[in-house]
Write a protein that holds these residues in place. Structure first.
Motif, PDB file in Angstrom:
ATOM      1  N   VAL A   1       0.852  -1.198   0.000  1.00 45.22           N
ATOM      2  CA  VAL A   1       0.000   0.000   0.000  1.00 45.22           C
ATOM      3  C   VAL A   1       0.883   1.241   0.000  1.00 45.22           C
ATOM      4  O   VAL A   1       1.857   1.299   0.762  1.00 45.22           O
ATOM      5  N   PRO A   2       0.614   2.269  -0.817  1.00 41.91           N
ATOM      6  CA  PRO A   2      -0.570   2.440  -1.672  1.00 41.91           C
ATOM      7  C   PRO A   2      -0.597   1.453  -2.830  1.00 41.91           C
ATOM      8  O   PRO A   2       0.437   1.120  -3.408  1.00 41.91           O
ATOM      9  N   TYR A   3      -1.817   1.012  -3.159  1.00 40.96           N
ATOM     10  CA  TYR A   3      -1.999  -0.021  -4.170  1.00 40.96           C
ATOM     11  C   TYR A   3      -3.175   0.352  -5.068  1.00 40.96           C
ATOM     12  O   TYR A   3      -4.226   0.775  -4.585  1.00 40.96           O
TER      13      TYR A   3
ATOM     14  N   PHE B   1      -7.519   5.005   6.706  1.00 40.05           N
ATOM     15  CA  PHE B   1      -7.206   4.439   5.401  1.00 40.05           C
ATOM     16  C   PHE B   1      -8.409   4.636   4.503  1.00 40.05           C
ATOM     17  O   PHE B   1      -9.495   5.022   4.967  1.00 40.05           O
TER      18      PHE B   1
ATOM     19  N   GLY C   1      -8.431   1.437  -5.718  1.00 41.84           N
ATOM     20  CA  GLY C   1      -7.282   2.046  -5.057  1.00 41.84           C
ATOM     21  C   GLY C   1      -7.371   1.880  -3.549  1.00 41.84           C
ATOM     22  O   GLY C   1      -8.442   2.074  -2.958  1.00 41.84           O
TER      23      GLY C   1
ATOM     24  N   TYR D   1      -5.319   3.014   0.051  1.00 41.75           N
ATOM     25  CA  TYR D   1      -4.318   3.960   0.524  1.00 41.75           C
ATOM     26  C   TYR D   1      -4.414   4.107   2.040  1.00 41.75           C
ATOM     27  O   TYR D   1      -5.448   3.841   2.642  1.00 41.75           O
ATOM     28  N   GLY D   2      -3.322   4.552   2.658  1.00 40.12           N
ATOM     29  CA  GLY D   2      -3.342   4.893   4.068  1.00 40.12           C
ATOM     30  C   GLY D   2      -2.812   3.813   4.982  1.00 40.12           C
ATOM     31  O   GLY D   2      -2.020   2.948   4.585  1.00 40.12           O
TER      32      GLY D   2
END
Length: 314
Positions: free
Chosen positions: A25-27, A54, A148, A150-151
């Protein structure tokens, strides 16, 4: 001719995207075929002990500049006195009115399984098997093609599945059985004991990936005397799928052949009075007959062949 050559055309609804294990991540990844009603995204992971927030975004593209529209933004926040989830839509670089959902059951330091179920007018989200929220679409679902993440989140697995056709309409959510993460690939042949046999309403779920050079795939149900009342067999030689009876009689199943090299698959078997119903990748494909007494006497589920297994549930 190799098994990978001259593939028969397969309807998009029959094709499942392989799961992703332990992404960094980020992915961001493309959602094969985009989103449509009846599709599910399953997210397994852990919330770190000191996580602040996240987000999981269902995006309309993956560009960095300009930022893509986000049809559904799922954003748990843990840094406030009362942790909560924010949901929203980003269109033309502008966030719309956010929706706040209190009482989130996600906890710092704890594992979780989040299931996103996409329906005609809204997305439903369950956390650890319990309904948590629903969010009405503000952008067309058909525009979404990217996921997506993230976090502050440790992702163990991302699964791309279709609704179980056997339970649709009878319960709010299909059961999001997790992938086996302690050993992502089970040993094959794989044997599981059925101590009480099978009974009406029970569902067997098998998920896996076909090997690069496949030879065969067999799912068989055996009774206490090692007799095999019913077998599901995929032939890579003539690309057919068939039920095989205990005396060797074969009944071909009319369906696109899905077991091609490096393709992900999901087999569902629903026990009902008088037999077993079959679904492949969320598509119902009829049934085979077996009396209730024979179903109750089944004692073993055995899977063999040229596959990696990621989930066996019964």
């Amino acid at each position: 001719m190799s098994a990978a050559e001259h593939l028969d055309p397969i309807p998009d609804s029959f094709i499942l995207q392989p799961p992703v294990f332990h992404p960094v991540v980020p992915y961001a990844t493309t959602i094969f075929g985009g989103l449509y009603a009846g599709k599910m995204i399953m997210l397994q992971g852990v919330v770190p002990l000191h996580a602040r927030r996240f987000q999981v975004d269902f995006q309309c593209g993956c560009s960095l500049h300009p930022r893509p529209d986000i049809a559904f933004h799922f954003n748990p926040r843990f840094y406030t006195v009362k942790p909560h989830v924010i949901c929203n839509t980003l269109q033309g670089g502008v966030w719309q009115k956010e929706v706040r959902w209190p009482g989130v059951t996600l906890q710092r330091g704890a594992s979780f399984l989040v299931l996103f179920l996409f329906e005609n007018e809204e997305v439903k989200v369950s956390v650890n098997g319990q309904h948590f929220l629903h969010y009405r679409y503000r952008l067309p679902l058909s525009r979404v093609d990217t996921l997506g993440i993230y976090g502050d989140i440790l992702v163990k697995a991302v699964g791309f599945l279709n609704v179980n056709p056997f339970v649709e309409g009878r319960r709010e959510y299909p059961v999001g059985y997790p992938f086996l993460l302690y050993s992502p690939r089970l040993e094959v042949p794989c044997s599981r004991t059925l101590p009480r046999g099978l009974w009406p309403g029970q569902v067997i779920i098998v998920r896996g990936l076909v090997l690069q050079e496949p030879k065969d795939f067999t799912l068989s149900l055996r009774d206490g005397t090692t007799r095999v009342p019913v077998t599901l067999r995929a032939s890579f030689t003539d690309r057919t799928l068939a039920w095989v009876s205990s005396w060797g009689r074969k009944k071909l199943i009319s369906a696109p052949f899905l077991f091609y090299p490096q393709r992900f698959f999901e087999v569902l078997l629903l026990c009902q009075e008088g037999g077993l119903k079959l679904a492949l990748n969320g598509q119902g494909l009829g049934a085979t007959s077996l009396d209730q007494k024979a179903l109750e006497h089944l004692r073993e589920l055995r899977i063999s062949g040229s596959v990696h297994l990621y989930c066996v549930h019964y």
